[in-house]
Design an enzyme around this catalytic site. Structure first.
Site, PDB file in Angstrom:
ATOM      1  CE  LYS A 106      17.552  32.481  10.416  1.00 46.73           C
ATOM      2  NZ  LYS A 106      17.540  31.630  11.626  1.00 46.73           N
ATOM      3  NE  ARG A 112      13.343  33.411   7.481  1.00 48.35           N
ATOM      4  CZ  ARG A 112      14.354  33.219   6.635  1.00 48.35           C
ATOM      5  NH1 ARG A 112      14.371  33.811   5.467  1.00 48.35           N
ATOM      6  NH2 ARG A 112      15.351  32.428   6.956  1.00 48.35           N
ATOM      7  CE  LYS A 135      14.612  34.801   0.863  1.00 49.62           C
ATOM      8  NZ  LYS A 135      15.689  35.190   1.789  1.00 49.62           N
ATOM      9  CG  ASP A 190      18.023  25.912  13.200  1.00 52.47           C
ATOM     10  OD1 ASP A 190      18.820  26.848  13.016  1.00 52.47           O
ATOM     11  OD2 ASP A 190      18.388  24.752  13.416  1.00 52.47           O
ATOM     12  CD  GLU A 232      21.073  27.380  16.026  1.00 52.58           C
ATOM     13  OE1 GLU A 232      21.615  26.559  15.259  1.00 52.58           O
ATOM     14  OE2 GLU A 232      20.630  28.467  15.639  1.00 52.58           O
ATOM     15  CB  THR A 242      16.476  35.780  14.784  1.00 50.52           C
ATOM     16  OG1 THR A 242      17.526  35.495  13.842  1.00 50.52           O
ATOM     17  CG2 THR A 242      15.777  37.044  14.326  1.00 50.52           C
TER      18      THR A 242
HETATM   19  P1  ITT Z   1      19.698  32.830  14.336  1.00 51.70           P
HETATM   20  O1  ITT Z   1      20.155  33.777  15.411  1.00 51.70           O
HETATM   21  O2  ITT Z   1      18.233  33.008  14.017  1.00 51.70           O
HETATM   22  O3  ITT Z   1      20.054  31.384  14.610  1.00 51.70           O
HETATM   23  P2  ITT Z   1      21.470  32.506  12.037  1.00 51.70           P
HETATM   24  O4  ITT Z   1      21.875  33.412  10.923  1.00 51.70           O
HETATM   25  O5  ITT Z   1      22.565  31.875  12.842  1.00 51.70           O
HETATM   26  O6  ITT Z   1      20.460  33.305  12.983  1.00 51.70           O
HETATM   27  P3  ITT Z   1      20.566  29.818  11.345  1.00 51.70           P
HETATM   28  O7  ITT Z   1      21.299  29.233  12.519  1.00 51.70           O
HETATM   29  O8  ITT Z   1      19.156  29.367  11.116  1.00 51.70           O
HETATM   30  O9  ITT Z   1      20.508  31.417  11.434  1.00 51.70           O
HETATM   31  O10 ITT Z   1      21.446  29.581  10.056  1.00 51.70           O
HETATM   32  C1  ITT Z   1      20.924  29.653   8.801  1.00 51.70           C
HETATM   33  C2  ITT Z   1      21.974  30.036   7.793  1.00 51.70           C
HETATM   34  O11 ITT Z   1      21.355  29.929   6.516  1.00 51.70           O
HETATM   35  C3  ITT Z   1      22.465  31.472   7.948  1.00 51.70           C
HETATM   36  O12 ITT Z   1      23.793  31.595   7.487  1.00 51.70           O
HETATM   37  C4  ITT Z   1      21.531  32.251   7.038  1.00 51.70           C
HETATM   38  O13 ITT Z   1      22.143  33.415   6.516  1.00 51.70           O
HETATM   39  C5  ITT Z   1      21.232  31.230   5.941  1.00 51.70           C
HETATM   40  N1  ITT Z   1      19.846  31.424   5.488  1.00 51.70           N
HETATM   41  C6  ITT Z   1      18.709  31.115   6.161  1.00 51.70           C
HETATM   42  N2  ITT Z   1      17.638  31.528   5.503  1.00 51.70           N
HETATM   43  C7  ITT Z   1      18.095  32.121   4.385  1.00 51.70           C
HETATM   44  C8  ITT Z   1      17.478  32.789   3.317  1.00 51.70           C
HETATM   45  O14 ITT Z   1      16.168  32.976   3.270  1.00 51.70           O
HETATM   46  N3  ITT Z   1      18.245  33.282   2.358  1.00 51.70           N
HETATM   47  C9  ITT Z   1      19.577  33.146   2.383  1.00 51.70           C
HETATM   48  N4  ITT Z   1      20.252  32.558   3.369  1.00 51.70           N
HETATM   49  C10 ITT Z   1      19.517  32.049   4.365  1.00 51.70           C
END
Ligand code: ITT
Length: 183
Positions: free
Chosen positions: A12, A166, A160, A65, A36, A7
């Site tokens: 995350k 998650r 959380k 995701d 993606e 990631t």
């Molecule tokens: P990857 O490299 O893992 O894809 P990403 O940040 O681009 O990282 P995603 O494509 O899954 O991740 O996008 C998810 C969005 O939702 C991203 O802006 C995260 O910050 C937000 N998000 C996901 N889980 C969250 C959480 O537990 N709390 C707050 N925001 C969250």
């Protein structure tokens, strides 16, 4: 037992590592932004992303995701959560929700695990609402505007990880993984 999380998002990874500790599983990190595919179905996106990424990886790994789905906005930003966060951010969402009574929303997470041959997916969801204002300093992303039982995720810190999407997806994944590895 160790398993690698690919990631680009440090928030995350930190959460996955903390949750892994509860299950005796060490979560390693490869910080990488991968391709993606576009689509409306989070599970499909996660599965296809893992399949594409597997061509570059020499061992087992998982990706995740996730997205925020707002009921009054018909599920927006959903699969576009990452882009929307980087563009309009939490302030933008709060503005979009100005005067909207139905504040119901949920987070969804899909984990896609590549076992060396195929992809297995695990999902988790948490229901809450969009707060009236930005609150809290912990966490990342949409945490300061996602309210669960009166507090935003950003006001909770470690707590959380008891309730999050998650946590729910990882719980299923780690339980399955422990079962497979103890056979
Ligand atoms: P990857 O490299 O893992 O894809 P990403 O940040 O681009 O990282 P995603 O494509 O899954 O991740 O996008 C998810 C969005 O939702 C991203 O802006 C995260 O910050 C937000 N998000 C996901 N889980 C969250 C959480 O537990 N709390 C707050 N925001 C969250």
């Amino acid at each position: 037992m160790e398993v690698i999380f690919v990631t680009s998002n440090e928030g995350k990874y930190r959460e996955a590592r903390a949750i892994g500790e509860k299950y005796g599983i060490e979560v390693g990190w490869i910080q990488l932004e991968y391709l993606e595919p576009q689509g409306s179905d989070l599970e499909e996106i996660a599965r296809k992303s893992a399949e594409m990424l597997s061509k570059e990886m020499s061992s087992q790994f998982f990706i995740e995701d996730s997205g925020l789905f707002i009921e009054a906005l018909k599920g927006f930003p959903g699969p576009y959560s990452s882009y929307v966060f980087k563009t309009i951010g939490n302030e933008g969402i709060i503005k979009l929700m100005d005067g909207v009574e139905d504040r119901g929303a949920y987070f969804m997470a899909v984990i896609a695990y590549w076992d060396g041959k195929e992809v297995k997916t695990f999902t988790g969801r948490v229901d809450g609402k969009i707060s009236e204002e930005i609150r809290g300093e912990h966490g990342f992303g949409y945490d300061p505007i996602f309210e669960f039982e009166g507090k935003t995720f950003a006001e909770m810190g470690e707590e959380k990880n008891e309730y999050s999407h998650r946590r729910r997806a990882l719980e299923k994944f780690f339980e399955w993984l422990s079962g497979v590895c103890n056979k």
